[in-house]
Write a protein that holds these residues in place. Sequence first.
Motif, PDB file in Angstrom:
ATOM      1  N   THR A 255       1.302  -0.914  -0.255  1.00 10.28           N
ATOM      2  CA  THR A 255      -0.063  -0.078   0.012  1.00 10.28           C
ATOM      3  C   THR A 255       0.902   1.499  -0.157  1.00 10.28           C
ATOM      4  N   ALA A 256       2.336   1.125   1.169  1.00 12.11           N
ATOM      5  CA  ALA A 256       3.245   3.116   1.140  1.00 12.11           C
ATOM      6  C   ALA A 256       3.205   2.245  -0.174  1.00 12.11           C
ATOM      7  N   GLY A 257       4.749   1.428  -1.407  1.00 13.68           N
ATOM      8  CA  GLY A 257       4.355   1.568  -2.462  1.00 13.68           C
ATOM      9  C   GLY A 257       3.561   2.225  -3.007  1.00 13.68           C
ATOM     10  N   LEU A 258       2.114   2.299  -3.217  1.00 17.71           N
ATOM     11  CA  LEU A 258       1.065   1.984  -4.326  1.00 17.71           C
ATOM     12  C   LEU A 258       1.314   4.466  -4.443  1.00 17.71           C
ATOM     13  N   LEU A 259       1.357   4.202  -2.310  1.00 22.32           N
ATOM     14  CA  LEU A 259       1.417   5.958  -2.210  1.00 22.32           C
ATOM     15  C   LEU A 259       2.175   7.077  -2.756  1.00 22.32           C
ATOM     16  N   LEU A 260       3.946   5.954  -2.709  1.00 20.93           N
ATOM     17  CA  LEU A 260       4.348   6.385  -3.155  1.00 20.93           C
ATOM     18  C   LEU A 260       4.570   7.241  -4.692  1.00 20.93           C
ATOM     19  N   THR A 261       4.251   5.530  -5.335  1.00 23.75           N
ATOM     20  CA  THR A 261       3.897   5.432  -6.590  1.00 23.75           C
ATOM     21  C   THR A 261       3.087   6.811  -6.980  1.00 23.75           C
ATOM     22  N   TRP A 262       2.298   7.418  -6.439  1.00 24.61           N
ATOM     23  CA  TRP A 262       0.783   8.370  -6.991  1.00 24.61           C
ATOM     24  C   TRP A 262       1.349   9.611  -6.113  1.00 24.61           C
ATOM     25  N   LEU A 263       2.728   9.832  -5.140  1.00 30.68           N
ATOM     26  CA  LEU A 263       2.508  11.009  -3.899  1.00 30.68           C
ATOM     27  C   LEU A 263       3.860  11.503  -4.251  1.00 30.68           C
ATOM     28  N   TYR A 264       4.884  10.680  -4.142  1.00 26.29           N
ATOM     29  CA  TYR A 264       6.619  10.746  -4.258  1.00 26.29           C
ATOM     30  C   TYR A 264       7.068   9.782  -5.596  1.00 26.29           C
ATOM     31  N   PRO A 265       7.524   9.910  -6.870  1.00 25.67           N
ATOM     32  CA  PRO A 265       7.679   9.631  -7.497  1.00 25.67           C
ATOM     33  C   PRO A 265       9.092   9.239  -7.094  1.00 25.67           C
ATOM     34  N   PRO A 266       9.984  10.384  -6.686  1.00 18.60           N
ATOM     35  CA  PRO A 266      11.343   9.742  -6.860  1.00 18.60           C
ATOM     36  C   PRO A 266      11.886   8.909  -6.146  1.00 18.60           C
ATOM     37  N   ALA A 267      10.607   8.311  -5.028  1.00 15.37           N
ATOM     38  CA  ALA A 267      11.194   6.883  -4.288  1.00 15.37           C
ATOM     39  C   ALA A 267      11.186   5.718  -5.768  1.00 15.37           C
ATOM     40  N   PHE A 268      11.073   6.125  -6.611  1.00 14.60           N
ATOM     41  CA  PHE A 268      11.819   5.140  -8.156  1.00 14.60           C
ATOM     42  C   PHE A 268      12.318   4.933  -9.122  1.00 14.60           C
TER      43      PHE A 268
END
Lengths: 141, 147
Positions: free
Chosen positions: A60-73
């Motif tokens: 779920t965090a991964g999904l949220l990061l994709t949406w809210l914090y793309p620099p994570a990937f």
Amino acid sequence: METGTLANALIGGGLIGLSSAGMLLLTGKVSGISGILYGLLINEKGQRAWKFSFVLGMVTAGLLLTWLYPPAFLDSPMRRLPTFIAAGVLIGFGARLGGGCTSGHGICGVSRLSARSITAALAWVISGALVLWITKTMAES
Amino acid sequence: MKNLIAFAAGLVFAAGLGISGLTRPDVILGFLDFTGDWNPVMLVVMAAGSLVYGLAWRVKQKTPVLGGTFPNPKPSPPDLRMITGSVVFGAGWGLAGVCPGPSVTLLGNPSLEGLAFFASMLGGMFMFRMAEQPKPGAARSSAVQCT
């Protein structure tokens, strides 16, 4: 290291520590990721529900990061597919043979100055650094 | 309740991975790149995380808030098996710059490579399981042996 990157690292590390601390103090469980996955894989009785919940939380965090914090990937992979497959097998096998991964030994063990965990961490780092160096050298030649 | 806490803990843990950049192989590989452009982020994250966790260990009461018991394995010295496993783990780490935590988090940002890694990681764990046929009656635990 830029202050932004340092701040991110400290905050991120703090969150990881907080999560592990919370799990420990509230439920007595050690959040070693490889152990959590392995427990689900071998259908370990009595542990499946919380482990599955934990994994679900992570995804779920991964999904949220994709949406809210793309620099994570990263936008594109650094290695080719066969390398990821080989790496995955080594990580999976090695984590269990070694009794834990960076979350278990790294956070839990090293924070308690466990000789076992410190040795594990040194072994990973030396091994990893060597493999990376070989990869880089081969790519240059 | 325990499962709700576990979900929240997983959420926070993975958020920490993402915010710090450990979900990016270039950050992890940068940490291992001692002969090149060394990236200390992993070290900072581990230090911060260990510090917070260490504090928790100090303030913990006799039992977990929700009951149960704290892990209390006998401290055991490093052995060849553990070191071998760690070397193998490290090799995989140095190849792709991904470890289990980021791998699970990456399921929320799916890619062919990420899924292949995750599946292979489970495969590697399964291979370990097969190699480790337990003796009848022997205790089996997936808990991390971090002492």
